[in-house]
Design an enzyme around this catalytic site. Structure first.
Site, PDB file in Angstrom:
ATOM      1  N   GLU A   1      -5.746  -4.681  10.616  1.00  0.00           N
ATOM      2  CA  GLU A   1      -4.875  -3.632  10.581  1.00  0.00           C
ATOM      3  C   GLU A   1      -5.205  -2.662  11.890  1.00  0.00           C
ATOM      4  O   GLU A   1      -5.987  -2.024  11.954  1.00  0.00           O
ATOM      5  CB  GLU A   1      -4.904  -2.748   9.410  1.00  0.00           C
ATOM      6  CG  GLU A   1      -4.466  -3.445   8.261  1.00  0.00           C
ATOM      7  CD  GLU A   1      -3.932  -2.376   7.087  1.00  0.00           C
ATOM      8  OE1 GLU A   1      -2.757  -2.687   6.784  1.00  0.00           O
ATOM      9  OE2 GLU A   1      -4.447  -1.310   7.090  1.00  0.00           O
TER      10      GLU A   1
ATOM     11  N   GLY B   1       2.041   2.318  10.799  1.00  0.00           N
ATOM     12  CA  GLY B   1       2.816   3.734  10.676  1.00  0.00           C
ATOM     13  C   GLY B   1       3.255   4.148  11.828  1.00  0.00           C
ATOM     14  O   GLY B   1       3.931   5.305  11.959  1.00  0.00           O
TER      15      GLY B   1
ATOM     16  N   SER C   1       3.044  -1.952  10.531  1.00  0.00           N
ATOM     17  CA  SER C   1       4.464  -1.925  10.623  1.00  0.00           C
ATOM     18  C   SER C   1       5.213  -3.331  10.343  1.00  0.00           C
ATOM     19  O   SER C   1       6.294  -3.615  10.971  1.00  0.00           O
ATOM     20  CB  SER C   1       4.818  -1.439  11.870  1.00  0.00           C
ATOM     21  OG  SER C   1       4.233   0.030  12.101  1.00  0.00           O
TER      22      SER C   1
ATOM     23  N   GLY D   1       2.738  -1.209   4.454  1.00  0.00           N
ATOM     24  CA  GLY D   1       2.437   0.190   4.254  1.00  0.00           C
ATOM     25  C   GLY D   1       4.293   0.885   3.796  1.00  0.00           C
ATOM     26  O   GLY D   1       4.674   0.772   2.722  1.00  0.00           O
ATOM     27  N   GLY D   2       4.879   1.389   4.904  1.00  0.00           N
ATOM     28  CA  GLY D   2       5.988   2.044   4.694  1.00  0.00           C
ATOM     29  C   GLY D   2       7.176   1.325   4.152  1.00  0.00           C
ATOM     30  O   GLY D   2       7.901   1.687   3.012  1.00  0.00           O
TER      31      GLY D   2
ATOM     32  N   HIS E   1      -9.452   1.062   4.481  1.00  0.00           N
ATOM     33  CA  HIS E   1      -8.255   1.399   4.943  1.00  0.00           C
ATOM     34  C   HIS E   1      -8.652   2.313   6.358  1.00  0.00           C
ATOM     35  O   HIS E   1      -9.250   3.384   6.212  1.00  0.00           O
ATOM     36  CB  HIS E   1      -7.102   2.058   4.339  1.00  0.00           C
ATOM     37  CG  HIS E   1      -5.974   1.837   4.894  1.00  0.00           C
ATOM     38  ND1 HIS E   1      -5.581   2.971   5.795  1.00  0.00           N
ATOM     39  CD2 HIS E   1      -4.968   1.114   4.719  1.00  0.00           C
ATOM     40  CE1 HIS E   1      -4.069   2.651   6.143  1.00  0.00           C
ATOM     41  NE2 HIS E   1      -4.041   1.831   5.379  1.00  0.00           N
TER      42      HIS E   1
ATOM     43  N   GLU F   1      -6.901   4.930   7.419  1.00  0.00           N
ATOM     44  CA  GLU F   1      -6.736   6.037   7.149  1.00  0.00           C
ATOM     45  C   GLU F   1      -7.967   6.946   6.453  1.00  0.00           C
ATOM     46  O   GLU F   1      -8.232   7.998   6.849  1.00  0.00           O
ATOM     47  CB  GLU F   1      -5.582   6.302   6.336  1.00  0.00           C
ATOM     48  CG  GLU F   1      -4.201   6.134   7.134  1.00  0.00           C
ATOM     49  CD  GLU F   1      -3.096   5.690   6.440  1.00  0.00           C
ATOM     50  OE1 GLU F   1      -2.909   5.614   5.084  1.00  0.00           O
ATOM     51  OE2 GLU F   1      -2.289   5.292   7.134  1.00  0.00           O
TER      52      GLU F   1
ATOM     53  N   ASN G   1       0.860  -1.210   0.225  1.00  0.00           N
ATOM     54  CA  ASN G   1      -0.054  -0.126  -0.142  1.00  0.00           C
ATOM     55  C   ASN G   1       0.891   1.164  -0.008  1.00  0.00           C
ATOM     56  O   ASN G   1       1.420   1.493   1.117  1.00  0.00           O
ATOM     57  CB  ASN G   1      -0.836  -0.061   1.209  1.00  0.00           C
ATOM     58  CG  ASN G   1      -1.799   1.332   1.356  1.00  0.00           C
ATOM     59  OD1 ASN G   1      -1.760   2.157   0.338  1.00  0.00           O
ATOM     60  ND2 ASN G   1      -2.177   1.418   2.351  1.00  0.00           N
ATOM     61  N   TRP G   2       0.971   1.925  -1.028  1.00  0.00           N
ATOM     62  CA  TRP G   2       1.896   3.148  -1.391  1.00  0.00           C
ATOM     63  C   TRP G   2       1.339   4.382  -0.662  1.00  0.00           C
ATOM     64  O   TRP G   2       1.852   5.277  -0.731  1.00  0.00           O
ATOM     65  CB  TRP G   2       2.302   3.276  -2.754  1.00  0.00           C
ATOM     66  CG  TRP G   2       3.295   2.129  -3.424  1.00  0.00           C
ATOM     67  CD1 TRP G   2       3.959   1.317  -2.469  1.00  0.00           C
ATOM     68  CD2 TRP G   2       3.677   2.039  -4.483  1.00  0.00           C
ATOM     69  NE1 TRP G   2       4.806   0.777  -3.160  1.00  0.00           N
ATOM     70  CE2 TRP G   2       4.709   1.025  -4.495  1.00  0.00           C
ATOM     71  CE3 TRP G   2       3.383   2.584  -5.800  1.00  0.00           C
ATOM     72  CZ2 TRP G   2       5.344   0.577  -5.735  1.00  0.00           C
ATOM     73  CZ3 TRP G   2       3.960   2.312  -6.939  1.00  0.00           C
ATOM     74  CH2 TRP G   2       5.054   1.232  -6.962  1.00  0.00           C
ATOM     75  N   LYS G   3       0.215   4.223  -0.465  1.00  0.00           N
ATOM     76  CA  LYS G   3      -0.703   5.433   0.188  1.00  0.00           C
ATOM     77  C   LYS G   3      -0.438   6.569  -0.766  1.00  0.00           C
ATOM     78  O   LYS G   3      -0.530   6.425  -2.038  1.00  0.00           O
ATOM     79  CB  LYS G   3      -0.228   5.868   1.591  1.00  0.00           C
ATOM     80  CG  LYS G   3      -0.105   4.626   2.489  1.00  0.00           C
ATOM     81  CD  LYS G   3       0.300   4.967   4.243  1.00  0.00           C
ATOM     82  CE  LYS G   3       0.416   3.543   4.592  1.00  0.00           C
ATOM     83  NZ  LYS G   3       0.022   3.630   6.276  1.00  0.00           N
TER      84      LYS G   3
END
Ligand code: PEP
Length: 231
Positions: free
Chosen positions: A154, A160, A190, A211-212, A84, A86, A6-8
């Site tokens: 999640e 994150g 994470s 993600g990150g 998600h 976010e 997930n590159w956001k």
């Protein structure tokens, strides 16, 4: 095993193309890349499996800023993340809209990674089970089990933040989620090369949403390799 990146809101087409040309998924793993909308086409050029980060429930209409499942399919996109945390936190996504998006996407032939997870406060006040039940049942009521549906657990406090659920916590939450709806469940929060193998080897953990650590070819490849060595 499914490992999704997930590159956001990172990587425009130029960076997405550079990543996609350099990345090769190891054998035994299904790697899915979820770039921002503007970088979907550039990511598809290298032949990767590409999902969007969201999808609307209508095929078309007066919904400024939204993208529909038929539009994504026309581009060659084969799935979407839905719900998600976010989007739930910052953009008013609710269990009802998550269910609507999920159902429409599946009916249009897209695959879906639908996200659920409790906040730290909910966990600490003993509401984790209730929250997960409500979130999962909202999806299950509309869709039931469907071959195109995957859930992602999640925990909001682990996204994150560098905090990861312990393997024990992940195992417990995944088993709970599967008791509400028996579909594959990814872990997200994470995930890094250093903790991937331990998390992915837990029973009922069927992959990861990253993600990150998915933003660099090297770390995403290392996570995919950890998954491949378990399958
Ligand atoms: C995510 O974006 O779904 C996620 C889990 O992020 P991170 O890996 O950075 O915690």
């Amino acid at each position: 095993m499914l490992i999704a990146a997930n590159w956001k809101m990172y990587k425009g087409p130029r960076e997405a193309r550079a990543f996609s040309e350099a990345f090769r998924a190891p054998k035994g793993v299904e790697a899915v890349i979820c770039p921002p909308y503007v970088s979907l086409a550039a990511t598809l050029e290298s032949g990767h499996v590409v999902f969007a980060q969201n999808v609307h429930w209508a095929d078309e209409g007066a919904f400024t800023g939204e993208i529909s499942a038929p539009m994504l399919r026309e581009l060659g996109v084969t799935g979407a993340i839905v719900g998600h945390s976010e989007r739930r936190q910052h953009f008013g996504e609710t269990d009802e809209t998550v269910a609507r998006r999920t159902l429409a996407a599946l009916e249009s032939g897209l695959r879906v990674i639908a996200c659920v997870g409790e906040s730290l406060e909910e966990r600490e006040t003993g509401q984790m089970e209730l929250v997960l039940r409500i979130q999962v049942e909202a999806i299950a009521d509309g869709v039931g089990t469907h071959s195109g549906l995957v859930l992602a657990y999640e925990p909001v406090w682990a996204i994150g933040t560098g905090k990861t659920a312990s393997p024990e916590q992940a195992k417990e939450a995944h088993a709970l989620i599967k008791s509400f709806l028996d579909v594959p469940v990814l872990y997200g929060g994470s995930v890094k090369p250093e903790n991937a193998a331990e998390l992915l080897s837990q029973p009922a953990v069927d992959g990861a949403l990253v993600g990150g650590a998915s933003l660099e070819v090297e770390s995403f490849t290392a996570i995919c390799q950890a998954a491949a060595s378990l399958s």
